[in-house]
Design a protein around this motif. Structure first.
Motif, PDB file in Angstrom:
ATOM      1  N   PHE A  26      -1.912   8.473   2.447  1.00 23.48           N
ATOM      2  CA  PHE A  26      -1.905   7.148   1.847  1.00 23.48           C
ATOM      3  C   PHE A  26      -1.128   6.159   2.714  1.00 23.48           C
ATOM      4  N   CYS A  27      -0.090   6.659   3.381  1.00 24.70           N
ATOM      5  CA  CYS A  27       0.783   5.772   4.154  1.00 24.70           C
ATOM      6  C   CYS A  27       0.465   5.754   5.646  1.00 24.70           C
ATOM      7  N   ASN A  28      -0.570   6.500   6.044  1.00 21.34           N
ATOM      8  CA  ASN A  28      -0.899   6.584   7.474  1.00 21.34           C
ATOM      9  C   ASN A  28      -2.292   6.008   7.692  1.00 21.34           C
ATOM     10  N   GLU A  29      -2.359   4.851   8.327  1.00 21.92           N
ATOM     11  CA  GLU A  29      -3.644   4.182   8.495  1.00 21.92           C
ATOM     12  C   GLU A  29      -4.604   4.959   9.379  1.00 21.92           C
ATOM     13  N   LYS A  30      -4.064   5.867  10.210  1.00 24.27           N
ATOM     14  CA  LYS A  30      -4.933   6.635  11.103  1.00 24.27           C
ATOM     15  C   LYS A  30      -5.573   7.835  10.402  1.00 24.27           C
ATOM     16  N   HIS A  31      -5.076   8.168   9.236  1.00 26.21           N
ATOM     17  CA  HIS A  31      -5.595   9.351   8.539  1.00 26.21           C
ATOM     18  C   HIS A  31      -6.979   9.029   7.949  1.00 26.21           C
ATOM     19  N   PRO A  32      -7.933   9.939   8.084  1.00 24.88           N
ATOM     20  CA  PRO A  32      -9.297   9.668   7.562  1.00 24.88           C
ATOM     21  C   PRO A  32      -9.324   9.381   6.067  1.00 24.88           C
ATOM     22  N   LEU A  33      -8.318   9.886   5.333  1.00 26.10           N
ATOM     23  CA  LEU A  33      -8.331   9.707   3.882  1.00 26.10           C
ATOM     24  C   LEU A  33      -7.596   8.434   3.458  1.00 26.10           C
ATOM     25  N   HIS A  34      -6.970   7.755   4.431  1.00 22.42           N
ATOM     26  CA  HIS A  34      -6.183   6.578   4.062  1.00 22.42           C
ATOM     27  C   HIS A  34      -7.045   5.512   3.384  1.00 22.42           C
ATOM     28  N   LEU A  35      -8.140   5.174   3.977  1.00 14.92           N
ATOM     29  CA  LEU A  35      -8.968   4.093   3.456  1.00 14.92           C
ATOM     30  C   LEU A  35      -9.551   4.423   2.073  1.00 14.92           C
ATOM     31  N   PRO A  36     -10.203   5.596   1.880  1.00 16.55           N
ATOM     32  CA  PRO A  36     -10.745   5.884   0.535  1.00 16.55           C
ATOM     33  C   PRO A  36      -9.660   5.996  -0.528  1.00 16.55           C
ATOM     34  N   LEU A  37      -8.474   6.570  -0.178  1.00 16.72           N
ATOM     35  CA  LEU A  37      -7.393   6.663  -1.160  1.00 16.72           C
ATOM     36  C   LEU A  37      -6.885   5.271  -1.522  1.00 16.72           C
ATOM     37  N   THR A  38      -6.800   4.420  -0.517  1.00 20.25           N
ATOM     38  CA  THR A  38      -6.330   3.049  -0.763  1.00 20.25           C
ATOM     39  C   THR A  38      -7.292   2.303  -1.683  1.00 20.25           C
ATOM     40  N   ARG A  39      -8.583   2.522  -1.477  1.00 22.90           N
ATOM     41  CA  ARG A  39      -9.575   1.860  -2.330  1.00 22.90           C
ATOM     42  C   ARG A  39      -9.456   2.338  -3.776  1.00 22.90           C
ATOM     43  N   VAL A  40      -9.264   3.646  -3.942  1.00 16.50           N
ATOM     44  CA  VAL A  40      -9.072   4.168  -5.303  1.00 16.50           C
ATOM     45  C   VAL A  40      -7.844   3.530  -5.923  1.00 16.50           C
ATOM     46  N   PHE A  41      -6.735   3.468  -5.145  1.00 15.35           N
ATOM     47  CA  PHE A  41      -5.480   2.899  -5.636  1.00 15.35           C
ATOM     48  C   PHE A  41      -5.678   1.442  -6.036  1.00 15.35           C
ATOM     49  N   GLU A  42      -6.354   0.693  -5.177  1.00 11.76           N
ATOM     50  CA  GLU A  42      -6.536  -0.740  -5.441  1.00 11.76           C
ATOM     51  C   GLU A  42      -7.381  -0.973  -6.692  1.00 11.76           C
ATOM     52  N   LYS A  43      -8.437  -0.150  -6.861  1.00 12.33           N
ATOM     53  CA  LYS A  43      -9.306  -0.331  -8.026  1.00 12.33           C
ATOM     54  C   LYS A  43      -8.538  -0.101  -9.325  1.00 12.33           C
ATOM     55  N   ILE A  44      -7.710   0.929  -9.348  1.00 13.31           N
ATOM     56  CA  ILE A  44      -6.947   1.217 -10.574  1.00 13.31           C
ATOM     57  C   ILE A  44      -5.856   0.153 -10.753  1.00 13.31           C
ATOM     58  N   ALA A  45      -5.177  -0.179  -9.655  1.00 13.82           N
ATOM     59  CA  ALA A  45      -4.085  -1.150  -9.743  1.00 13.82           C
ATOM     60  C   ALA A  45      -4.575  -2.520 -10.151  1.00 13.82           C
ATOM     61  N   SER A  46      -5.845  -2.816  -9.898  1.00  7.95           N
ATOM     62  CA  SER A  46      -6.382  -4.124 -10.277  1.00  7.95           C
ATOM     63  C   SER A  46      -6.433  -4.296 -11.787  1.00  7.95           C
ATOM     64  N   GLN A  47      -6.441  -3.191 -12.518  1.00  4.77           N
ATOM     65  CA  GLN A  47      -6.455  -3.266 -13.982  1.00  4.77           C
ATOM     66  C   GLN A  47      -5.033  -3.367 -14.527  1.00  4.77           C
ATOM     67  N   ALA A  48      -4.158  -2.519 -14.038  1.00  2.00           N
ATOM     68  CA  ALA A  48      -2.751  -2.512 -14.469  1.00  2.00           C
ATOM     69  C   ALA A  48      -2.003  -1.568 -13.566  1.00  2.00           C
ATOM     70  N   ILE A  49      -0.691  -1.803 -13.412  1.00  2.00           N
ATOM     71  CA  ILE A  49       0.122  -0.929 -12.574  1.00  2.00           C
ATOM     72  C   ILE A  49       1.451  -0.699 -13.266  1.00  2.00           C
ATOM     73  N   GLU A  50       1.844   0.569 -13.334  1.00  2.00           N
ATOM     74  CA  GLU A  50       3.086   0.899 -14.006  1.00  2.00           C
ATOM     75  C   GLU A  50       4.273   0.441 -13.154  1.00  2.00           C
ATOM     76  N   PRO A  51       5.368  -0.029 -13.780  1.00  2.00           N
ATOM     77  CA  PRO A  51       6.537  -0.526 -13.013  1.00  2.00           C
ATOM     78  C   PRO A  51       7.104   0.506 -12.062  1.00  2.00           C
ATOM     79  N   ASP A  52       7.193   1.762 -12.502  1.00  2.00           N
ATOM     80  CA  ASP A  52       7.781   2.765 -11.619  1.00  2.00           C
ATOM     81  C   ASP A  52       6.899   3.024 -10.407  1.00  2.00           C
ATOM     82  N   VAL A  53       5.594   2.891 -10.569  1.00  2.00           N
ATOM     83  CA  VAL A  53       4.687   3.053  -9.440  1.00  2.00           C
ATOM     84  C   VAL A  53       4.873   1.890  -8.462  1.00  2.00           C
ATOM     85  N   LEU A  54       5.060   0.674  -8.998  1.00  2.00           N
ATOM     86  CA  LEU A  54       5.271  -0.501  -8.157  1.00  2.00           C
ATOM     87  C   LEU A  54       6.547  -0.344  -7.339  1.00  2.00           C
TER      88      LEU A  54
END
Length: 896
Positions: free
Chosen positions: A867-895
Motif C-alpha cells: 500500500f505504501c510502495n508505489e513500485k509494488h504491483p498491488l499498490h495501485l489496485p489496493l489504493t483504488r479499493v481504499f479510495e472507493k471505501i474512503a469516499s463513503q466514510a473513513i474511521e478516525p483511527d484509520v485517518l
C-alpha cells in the motif's frame, strides 16, 4: 415340386386300384410308397405339396394300428412288450413298423384336420396300450442301456401321443378300454418298479391328457374309482419310496384332480373323501431336508396345484370380521370386492398352513409363503378371508423365530406387503410382532421384524401414533437406554462380544425406528424427552454406524428445544478429537439443516456456536501442508477441505439475515480470528511481507486462475489449489450464498458416502458444470459445483456484498498467497485477487456496505508494504479499493 407331383399321381393310382387288391397287396403297395414320401419330405425341409395327405395319414395310421394289435394279440404282457419293441425298432429289410411310425410322426406335425384323421384310425387307444406296456414292464438292463434306436423310437412315440392327446377327441377314444385308468393307477403303485427310461415320458403324456379332459372322461375315471385307488396306492408308496420319487408320482394324479375341476368337481370330491389332503401333507413333510433342486420341479408342481385348489369350491366363503381402526386414509374395505379368484377351499389351504407350522425346511417354508402371496395377488379379499378364519399370518408370527433366516426375511416382507400393497393396518399381527421384538428370542428375527415395522413407519405418519400407543416407542427407548449405558461403561475399552455383529445392527435399527417415529411428530419427541433419553441418545453419536439416526433424533428434538440441540452438537464438535473428521462433518451437516430455520440462530449464538466452529479451524493448524505431516498425513486433504467448507458454511448460515448474529460476529473480532485460523492451515505463507516482482509474465483474472488451476493441463502446486478453494469459499461467504445453493441441498445425503467410499466416478463428474480432468487430490463433487460458470460467478459487475467482514478476511490472507519457490505465480494470483476485491466494491451499494467493516484498517495493517510502495504491483489496485471505501466514510483511527 415335380417330385411331389409325381408322388401325388402315384398315390391317386394306388387309391384307384386299392379296392380291387387283396389286403396283403394293399399293405405292400402302401409300404413301398412310404420311403419315397419320406425322402421327399426330408428333401423339402418338411414343406409338403401333397393334396391327399389327410387320406394318406388315415391309411398309414390304420395300418400302424393294425400292426400294433397284431403284435399284441393273445400274448402275455412281457412277450407283447418285446414284440412291440421289435416292431417299432426294426431296421433293414424288416422295418415296416418303424417306417409306419416315422410316417405317422411326420403326419402328426402338420395340421388339425390331418390329426383328426389319425385319431379316427383308432391309433390313440393302440398307443396308450403301448405306453402302458413300455412303462409297466421294463426290459432287462442289458437290452435297455444305451440303445439309440430305442431313444429315437421313444421320442417319436411320445411326440405322436402328445400331439394327439391335446385333442379332446383323442381322449374320448381312450375311454373304450381300461388302459388310461390302468396307467394312472400304475404310476401311483408301480413307480419304483416301472421302466426308468419311461417315467418322464409317461408323466408328460398323462399331464397332456389331464389338460384335455372332458365330461365323459371324468365320469369314466370316477366310475372306475381311479383317483380313490391311486390315492390308496400313493399312501403305501409314501412310506417306502424316496420323497422326490413320491412327488413325481403324486403330481400326475393331482393333475387330473386339479385340471378336471373347471368341468366337474367329481374327481376333487373323490380325492377329498379318500384323505387326499392328508396324503399331500404326508408327502410334502417327507420332502424336508431335500438338497437344492432335488425333487424339483415335482415338489413345486404339487405346491402350485395345491395353491390352485384353494380356490376350488362351490360356494363363496361367508366371513365377517371387524376392521380395527385407525386405518390408512386411502383404505376402503367396501371397495375390496371379489374378482372371482377367492379362497373357497380351506381344506387345501390348511395343508399349506400345516406344512409351515410343522417344518423348518427353508425351501418348503419359503414356497408356502410364496403361495400365500400368490393367493393374495389373485384377490385382495383373500387376505381377509384367510385371516378371519384360519389366521395363518397371525399364527406364523408366533413361530417365525424358529425358522431359517431366509424364511424370516421372506415372512416379514409378506407382513410388510399387507401395508404397502393392500394398504391395510393389521393391528393384531403388529401386536404379535411387537411381542416378538420384546422377547428378542432370536436377535436376527428381532432385527428383521424391526426393519419391517420401520418400512411401515416410513410409509405413513399414522404408524407414529400406532406404535406410540401400542408401547413400541417406550420399549425401544428402554432398550436403547440399556445399550447406551453399556456403551458409556465400555468407552475406550473392548468388551468381548460387545457391539458386534447382529447386536450392533439391532441397535442401529432401533435408533432408525425411533428416528422415524419422532420425525414430524412433536408428541413422540416430547415422549422421548420425558423419558429422559436425551443424555443417552447423544452417546450413540460417537459410532458412525449409529450416527445418522442419532442426528435425526436430535434434529427432531430441536423443534421443541433449539438450545438443547445446539448445546449437544456444539459440545460434540468441540470435544471431538483431531482425527474424527467424519464425526465433525456429520455434525456440521446436521447443524446446517437446523440453521435453515432462522429461529435457531439465537440458540446457536448463545451456545457459543461461532467460537465452536472457529475452534475447528484452529484445530486444523498445518493440516494442508504439502507434504502433510503428523496425524494429517493419514487423512486425505480433500476431507480437510470439505471440513473447512462445511465450517464456513455453518458460520454463513448462522449469519444469514440475522443482524444480531452479524453484529456479534463483527464486534467480537471473529472475522479476524477466522482469517488467523485459515492462514494457519498450512497452505498459506506465514513469513509476512508482500514481495515486489520485477515484472509479471502473465496477468490473469481470478476467474481465469480458477479455470487454469482446475480445468487445464497446466500444472499448479497443491498449496495454491488449496488456497484458491478457500478463497472460493470466502467469496461465496461475501455474497451470502455459501449455504444457500440448491444443488448442494439435494445431494447432501449422498456426499459423505461418496467421499468415504472413494466412489467419485463418472456419475459425479457428469454433475459438474465443467468437463475437466479432476486434480489428483480429489475434492467431493459438491465442492466443484460451487463455482459454476466463471463468467457468471466471478465477473459480476454489480455484486452485492452481504458479509463485508469476509472481504477483510480475503485481504488479510492476501500477503500469505506466496511461496518463494513459486514467486512469479504467487504474485500473479495476488494481483488477480486484489482485482477481484476491487470488482466487488465497484458499486456504490457495495461501498456503503463496506463502511465500518474495518477493510481500510485491514489494508493498512495487513498490506502495508504494498500500500505504501508505489513500485509494488498491488499498490495501485489496493489504493483504488481504499479510495472507493474512503469516499463513503473513513474511521478516525484509520485517518490517523
Amino acid at each position: 415340386t415335380l417330385q411331389w407331383e409325381t408322388l401325388g399321381r402315384q398315390f391317386v393310382e394306388y387309391e384307384q386300384v386299392a379296392p380291387f387288391l387283396i389286403p396283403e397287396e394293399q399293405q405292400r403297395r402302401l409300404l413301398d410308397f412310404l420311403p419315397f414320401f419320406l425322402k421327399a419330405w426330408e428333401e423339402s425341409a418338411g414343406v409338403t405339396v401333397f393334396p391327399n395327405i389327410q387320406l394318406l395319414a388315415s391309411e398309414v395310421s390304420k395300418l400302424l394300428t393294425k400292426e400294433i394289435k397284431r403284435n399284441l394279440n393273445g400274448k402275455p404282457a412281457e412277450e407283447a412288450r418285446l414284440a412291440l419293441e421289435q416292431l417299432l425298432q426294426q431296421k433293414g429289410e424288416a422295418e415296416d413298423g418303424r417306417l409306419l411310425l416315422k410316417s405317422v410322426y411326420l403326419f402328426s406335425q402338420t395340421d388339425v384336420r390331418t390329426m383328426w384323421n389319425i385319431i379316427g384310425s383308432g391309433l390313440p387307444a393302440a398307443l396308450m396300450q403301448c405306453l402302458y406296456l413300455f412303462f409297466t414292464f421294463p426290459l432287462k438292463k442289458t437290452s435297455e442301456d444305451g440303445d439309440t434306436s430305442e431313444d429315437d423310437t421313444q421320442e417319436m412315440l411320445v411326440k405322436i401321443m402328445l400331439n394327439m392327446y391335446r385333442e379332446e377327441q383323442a381322449v374320448e377314444e381312450l375311454l373304450a378300454d381300461d388302459k388310461l385308468q390302468s396307467l394312472i393307477i400304475a404310476t401311483a403303485s408301480l413307480w419304483d418298479q416301472c421302466s426308468h427310461s419311461w417315467k418322464v415320458p409317461t408323466g408328460h403324456v398323462l399331464r397332456t391328457i389331464s389338460k384335455a379332459q372332458t365330461k365323459n372322461s371324468i365320469v369314466y375315471l370316477q366310475a372306475v374309482d381311479c383317483i380313490k385307488i391311486a390315492v390308496q396306492n400313493l399312501f403305501k408308496l409314501a412310506d417306502t419310496l424316496l420323497a422326490c420319487e413320491v412327488c413325481e408320482a403324486a403330481s400326475i394324479v393331482l393333475c387330473f384332480v386339479k385340471d378336471s375341476y373347471p368341468i366337474s368337481s367329481a374327481l376333487l370330491t373323490e380325492f377329498e373323501n379318500n384323505d387326499g389332503y392328508k396324503l399331500l401333507l404326508k408327502i410334502l413333510l417327507r420332502c424336508q431336508g431335500l438338497q437344492q433342486n432335488e425333487g424339483d420341479p415335482y415338489l413345486d408342481e404339487i405346491l402350485d396345484m395345491l395353491t390352485c385348489l384353494t380356490t376350488c369350491g362351490k360356494t363363496e366363503l361367508k366371513v365377517s370380521g371387524n376392521i380395527v381402526h385407525p386405518q390408512l386414509s386411502h383404505f376402503d374395505f367396501e371397495q375390496t370386492r371379489s374378482s372371482g379368484m377367492t379362497v373357497k377351499n380351506l381344506q387345501a389351504f390348511q395343508v399349506l398352513q400345516s406344512i409351515f407350522q410343522k417344518t423348518n425346511d427353508q425351501h418348503l417354508c419359503g414356497s408356502i409363503l410364496a403361495a400365500i402371496r400368490t393367493i393374495w395377488a389373485w384377490d385382495t379379499m383373500n387376505f381377509f378371508l384367510l385371516e378371519w378364519t384360519l389366521q395363518p399370518i397371525s399364527q406364523f408370527t408366533d413361530i417365525i423365530h424358529c425358522k431359517p433366516h431366509a424364511v424370516q426375511v421372506q415372512f416379514f416382507r409378506l407382513v410388510e406387503s399387507i401395508v404397502l400393497e393392500l394398504s391395510y393396518v393389521p393391528h393384531e399381527i403388529l401386536k404379535k410382532v411387537q411381542c416378538l421384538i420384546k422377547d428378542n428370542i432370536v436377535p436376527f428375527c428381532t432385527l428383521t421384524a424391526l426393519r419391517c415395522l420401520l418400512s411401515m413407519t416410513k410409509k405413513d405418519m399414522l404408524f407414529s401414533d400406532i406404535f406410540r400407543d401400542s408401547g413400541l416407542l417406550g420399549l425401544l427407548l428402554a432398550l436403547l437406554r440399556k445399550q447406551a449405558k453399556i456403551l458409556r461403561k465400555s468407552a475406550g475399552t473392548h468388551l468381548p462380544g460387545l457391539e458386534e455383529g447382529i447386536e450392533k445392527e439391532l441397535n442401529a435399527v432401533m435408533l432408525k425406528m425411533v428416528a422415524a417415529l419422532t420425525a414430524g411428530s412433536v408428541r413422540n419427541t416430547v415422549v422421548l424427552k420425558d423419558y429422559g433419553m436425551v443424555p443417552y441418545i447423544k452417546i450413540f453419536l460417537d459410532d458412525e454406524c449409529y450416527r445418522s439416526a442419532t442426528l435425526s433424533i436430535l434434529e427432531q428434538l430441536s423443534v421443541i428445544n433449539y438450545e438443547e440441540y445446539m448445546s449437544i452438537i456444539i459440545g460434540a464438535l468441540c470435544s471431538s478429537t483431531q482425527g474424527e473428521l467424519d464425526l465433525k462433518l456429520d455434525l456440521l451437516k446436521s447443524l446446517l439443516r437446523i440453521l435453515e430455520s432462522p429461529r435457531s440462530h439465537s440458540a446457536f449464538r448463545t451456545c457459543s456456536g461461532f467460537n465452536g466452529l472457529l475452534s475447528l479451524l484452529s484445530d486444523m493448524e498445518g493440516a494442508l501442508q504439502d507434504p502433510p505431516s503428523g496425524l494429517w498425513s493419514e487423512v486425505g486433504q480433500d476431507c480437510i477441505l470439505e471440513l473447512v467448507f462445511y465450517t464456513l458454511q455453518g458460520i454463513t448460515a448462522a449469519l444469514h439475515l440475522d443482524p444480531v448474529n452479524s453484529n456479534f460476529f463483527q464486534k467480537n473480532g471473529l472475522f479476524e480470528k477466522m482469517a488467523e485460523d485459515l492462514g494457519s492451515l498450512g497452505c498459506f505463507w506465514t513469513q509476512g511481507k508482500l514481495q515486489i516482482a520485477r515484472s509479471l509474465e502473465k496477468t490473469r483474472t481470478f476467474a481465469e486462475f480458477l479455470d487454469a488451476a482446475f480445468c487445464s493441463s497446466e500444472p499448479f502446486p497443491m498449496w495454491l489449489k488449496h488456497c484458491i478453494w478457500i478463497l472460493n469459499f470466502l467469496d461465496h461467504m461475501v455474497k451470502g450464498t455459501l449455504h444457500l445453493e440448491s444443488y448442494f441441498k439435494k445431494t447432501k445425503p449422498e456426499i459423505r458416502e461418496v467421499s468415504r467410499d472413494d466412489q467419485e466416478g463418472p456419475q459425479a463428474e457428469e454433475q459438474h458444470p465443467f468437463a475437466f480432468k479432476r486434480p489428483e487430490n480429489k475434492l467431493p463433487a459438491s465442492a466443484y459445483r460451487l463455482w459454476g460458470n466463471a463468467e457468471e460467478k466471478w465477473e459480476m459487475k454489480d455484486c452485492s456484498i452481504v458479509h463485508p467482514g469476509a472481504v477483510c478476511v480475503m485481504v488479510r490472507l492476501l500477503p500469505k498467497l506466496y511461496k518463494e519457490e513459486h514467486s512469479q505465480l504467487s504474485q500473479e494470483i495476488q494481483c488477480a485477487l486484489v482485482d477481484h476485491i476491487q470488482s466487488l466494491v465497484k458499486s456504490e451499494k457495495s461501498r456503503q456496505v463496506m463502511c465500518g467493516s474495518g477493510l481500510l484498517r485491514t489494508i493498512i495493517t495487513s498490506c502495508q508494504d504494498a500500500f505504501c510502495n508505489e513500485k509494488h504491483p498491488l499498490h495501485l489496485p489496493l489504493t483504488r479499493v481504499f479510495e472507493k471505501i474512503a469516499s463513503q466514510a473513513i474511521e478516525p483511527d484509520v485517518l490517523r
